[in-house]
Design a protein around this motif. Sequence first.
Motif, mmCIF file in Angstrom:
data_model
loop_
_atom_site.group_PDB
_atom_site.id
_atom_site.type_symbol
_atom_site.label_atom_id
_atom_site.label_comp_id
_atom_site.label_asym_id
_atom_site.label_seq_id
_atom_site.Cartn_x
_atom_site.Cartn_y
_atom_site.Cartn_z
ATOM 1 N N LYS A 201 0.989 1.013 -4.879
ATOM 2 C CA LYS A 201 0.546 0.187 -5.941
ATOM 3 C C LYS A 201 -0.945 -0.156 -5.623
ATOM 4 C CE LYS A 201 4.855 -1.004 -7.879
ATOM 5 N NZ LYS A 201 5.511 -1.929 -8.275
ATOM 6 N N VAL A 202 -1.130 -0.671 -4.509
ATOM 7 C CA VAL A 202 -2.199 -1.310 -4.053
ATOM 8 C C VAL A 202 -3.303 -0.571 -3.143
ATOM 9 C CG1 VAL A 202 -3.537 -3.161 -2.698
ATOM 10 C CG2 VAL A 202 -1.275 -3.637 -4.109
ATOM 11 N N GLU A 203 -4.508 -0.286 -3.446
ATOM 12 C CA GLU A 203 -5.574 0.360 -2.763
ATOM 13 C C GLU A 203 -6.091 -0.475 -1.636
ATOM 14 O OE1 GLU A 203 -7.763 2.783 -5.057
ATOM 15 O OE2 GLU A 203 -6.256 3.071 -6.625
ATOM 16 N N SER B 69 10.097 3.682 4.570
ATOM 17 C CA SER B 69 10.786 4.793 3.834
ATOM 18 C C SER B 69 10.617 5.544 2.588
ATOM 19 C CB SER B 69 12.410 4.297 4.000
ATOM 20 O OG SER B 69 12.458 3.019 3.256
ATOM 21 N N LEU B 70 9.525 4.822 2.007
ATOM 22 C CA LEU B 70 9.264 5.230 0.669
ATOM 23 C C LEU B 70 7.756 5.790 0.716
ATOM 24 C CD1 LEU B 70 10.821 2.328 -1.522
ATOM 25 C CD2 LEU B 70 11.787 4.524 -1.276
ATOM 26 N N GLN B 71 7.381 6.160 1.793
ATOM 27 C CA GLN B 71 5.919 6.565 1.611
ATOM 28 C C GLN B 71 5.731 7.872 1.167
ATOM 29 O OE1 GLN B 71 3.640 6.455 5.358
ATOM 30 N NE2 GLN B 71 5.201 4.945 6.289
ATOM 31 N N ALA B 72 6.736 8.695 0.917
ATOM 32 C CA ALA B 72 6.561 10.150 0.270
ATOM 33 C C ALA B 72 6.395 10.034 -1.207
ATOM 34 C CB ALA B 72 7.631 10.992 0.651
ATOM 35 N N TYR B 73 6.711 8.915 -1.806
ATOM 36 C CA TYR B 73 6.777 8.672 -3.145
ATOM 37 C C TYR B 73 5.699 7.779 -3.800
ATOM 38 C CZ TYR B 73 11.627 10.066 -2.377
ATOM 39 O OH TYR B 73 12.570 10.700 -1.646
ATOM 40 N N VAL C 35 0.879 -1.175 -0.079
ATOM 41 C CA VAL C 35 0.005 -0.021 -0.098
ATOM 42 C C VAL C 35 0.785 1.222 -0.019
ATOM 43 C CG1 VAL C 35 -1.658 1.131 1.359
ATOM 44 C CG2 VAL C 35 -1.978 -1.123 1.211
ATOM 45 N N TYR C 36 1.796 1.124 0.778
ATOM 46 C CA TYR C 36 2.726 2.675 0.847
ATOM 47 C C TYR C 36 4.104 2.411 0.316
ATOM 48 C CZ TYR C 36 -0.980 3.253 4.470
ATOM 49 O OH TYR C 36 -2.249 3.197 5.122
ATOM 50 N N GLY C 37 4.538 1.360 -0.181
ATOM 51 C CA GLY C 37 5.899 1.197 -0.726
ATOM 52 C C GLY C 37 6.869 1.043 0.490
ATOM 53 N N SER C 38 6.575 0.770 1.510
ATOM 54 C CA SER C 38 7.549 0.652 2.752
ATOM 55 C C SER C 38 7.526 1.601 3.338
ATOM 56 C CB SER C 38 8.978 -0.107 2.529
ATOM 57 O OG SER C 38 9.775 0.828 2.160
ATOM 58 N N GLY D 171 8.809 -5.855 -7.706
ATOM 59 C CA GLY D 171 8.177 -4.757 -8.564
ATOM 60 C C GLY D 171 8.643 -3.302 -8.057
ATOM 61 N N LEU D 172 9.661 -3.319 -7.314
ATOM 62 C CA LEU D 172 10.335 -1.970 -6.935
ATOM 63 C C LEU D 172 10.780 -1.182 -8.103
ATOM 64 C CD1 LEU D 172 12.013 -2.648 -3.560
ATOM 65 C CD2 LEU D 172 10.331 -0.845 -3.875
ATOM 66 N N VAL D 173 11.262 -1.951 -9.344
ATOM 67 C CA VAL D 173 11.753 -1.240 -10.080
ATOM 68 C C VAL D 173 11.224 -1.952 -11.502
ATOM 69 C CG1 VAL D 173 14.106 -0.668 -9.178
ATOM 70 C CG2 VAL D 173 13.831 -2.652 -10.303
#
Length: 819
Positions: free
Chosen positions: A462-464, A453-457, A448-451, A711-713
């Motif tokens: 990806k997932v709602e 440390s990546l929440q700002a991006y 949902v948030y991309g971990s 799917g990070l890149v």
Amino acid sequence: MTQKELIDIGKSFFQRQSWNPFPFQLETWKAFLKGKNGLLHAPTGSGKTFALWIPIVLNYIRKNKNYKEKAPPGLKAIWITPLRALSIEIKQAAEKMILDLELPLTVGIRSGDTSASERAKQKTKMPDLLITTPESLQLLLATKGYEKIFKNCEAIVIDEWHELLGTKRGVQMELALSRLKTIVPKLQVWGISATIGNLAQAQEVLFGVNQNPAETVLVSANISKKIRVESILPEKMETYPYRGHMGLHLLDQVAEIIRGSKTTLVFTNVRSACELWFQNLLEKYPEFAGEMAMHHGSISRETRHWVENAIRNEELKVVVCTSSLDLGVDFAPVESIVQVGSPKGVARFLQRAGRSGHQPGKESRVYFLATYAMELIEASALRKAVKLGLVEDRVPYLNSYDVLIQYLNTLAVSDGFYPDEIFKEVKSTFCFQYITKEDWQWILNFLVYGSQSLQAYDEFKKVELDEDGLMIIRSRRTAMHHRMQIGTIVGDASMIVKFLSGGYIGSIEESFASRLQPGDTFIFAGKKLQLFAIKNMQVLVQKAPAGSKSKVVSWSGGRMSFSAQMSELLRQEIHLANQPEELSVELKALEVVFKRQRKESIIPNADEFLIETFKTREGYHAVFYPFEGRFVHEAMASVLAYRMSLLSPITFSLAFNDYGFELLSDQEFSIEDLLDNNLLSTSYIHADLQQSLNATEMARRKFRDIAVIAGLVFTGMPGKAVKTKHLQSGTQLLFEVFKDYEPDNLLLQQAYRETFEHQLEEGRLLLALERIAKQTIVVKECLKPTPFSFPIITDRLREKLSSESLAERIKKMTASYLK
């Protein structure tokens, strides 16, 4: 219809083919018709395919009174194959049976080779029997309304399970099965396996940890497959054996084998060796032209299919190939196999041997061609393994979070999923049986948030999460990118090779193509090509001018290591060298090498660990002989060099092969210090590995693959792949972010874990050190390099010298050592 009547239908089909069913086939039919799940273990070429197609069809006959009329719509059975090349064989077997029994069933293939039009047809109407790959099955799970596709499916067969076990593709299958068993509670699951040691564990991984053992069976075929192993012995043995000539000095003897057989497959371990052998055979024996072909994974699909059909139709005398022809393809005309160089494992050797005599009752004939003298010890070990039926275990993965994240994205792309329901399914798999609620929650937050440390991006979100708890991907762009990236085989970026006129040849790795300049010539797919230009990730070529010197295409990842089973067999054979009455043909042929080794040093017994020291103009050498395989030796050499550097400042050059490793320094050092300070201890081995091998750098490279799978890149659109260096720099940035700000990131931890468990084989290193601790350490001060040490030295020299200068250097070295 009773079970006996159904079995009689199967027997009648066999009789019309002039066959008799084996007991293991009948046992499989009966178990399947009783509703059991199972694992079928039988040797290659024994009739495994019909052992399961028959009961699948008999079950259809039992459930449909008017079974010869129109079949009810919907998918009825899935056959999973790890290689697309096997699909045609499996389809032909099913169609042969359906035609004979006059059934209205359809058979379809769905893989990366399936055309867009065929996939579109399948979307509206699935075939009754579907043959597909693990990746294509994942793509079906990524389809909207996928539950309707599978709801009438009654059986799934996972072929070549031994090839999937211990890989991330195997983890894909575990997860897919956990979902399918929920959609179809009465789904029958069967695996087919040939060469594998840990059958009980293979069964557990296939069925999951919650499966009732009473509902599963293990069917083993008691068929003694006749395999004749012969070594191709040189007329004159090298006193100082060395690596590097690909075994081409035995070309004439291979030609004799080819002439004496209907069809011969010449197996090489890597694609560059495949290209070299093809060229050398063609140049020295032009009469093979028109009857010789090449087959490896980088050649175009059309060419590979043509080669496979030409073998079946007895149009080819010889095919030079790699592991692309290892599995399951039934080539009845193949009479002989030539294995060039060490196969590094018993299972791989048996798999390749089984390509000849690929019919029940037929003998498999395999010739081992040692590329250098010491490999004859392996030939002797392999013959013994074949006789005793010894095969390696396949070690399954645990907690492959990257594959799990990809799978959850797959479910989110289709109809979405409810976490609690899927958690139960995931936890039922062998791979994720120990996953905790906390780890599961971390993965959901990642989706949902991309971990943390990546929440700002936003690009990593990806997932709602819907109000009712459904997790779903609604972005069409995210869904498209995910579908294009399904699959867990990550390697160097490949570039298409095309003629200027437009003809497609195959693909080569970007790392090789980047070293070419316009006008350079290279050998690929059996052709001499000249580079015209590299444009849009395409290598544009034309035919090379006659007489031009050409490079052979090289691929990364070519250096394999011994399996644990192979290492144990090798040590046993080396110890036998001290017992003349028990020498095999190969060991007798090596007597000139052994005699020289005894003169310069010793051949260690089972209770001895040999260390050789000598001085040359290069410096001071210490050579260690654990006989554990190059990966273990790389780790052990690094740890010892690090530990010795702690005693006093010193710098080492390291070299290693499957037999041992070398420490080389320009300053004198004492092996006695090493022994007195217990530097071969297992204590603090993990910490010392981290320090000695720069485990962070290795984990950083491993993280690239994990990031792609998770799917990070994004690796790019078809024909517009992201360059490897850009992909690497992107994943390195993420690695550094996680390392500095989120050290508990599960993907970061996985990168380190896989580095130690799979790349450095830490477990095998510990066992090797424990074994050495029980042995007597023999330090031999030698006047010059010994026959055992010579291949290790030449391995190090090859890294620095061209092949021409290396050959000259070796010639001079050998001459001086023989004085």
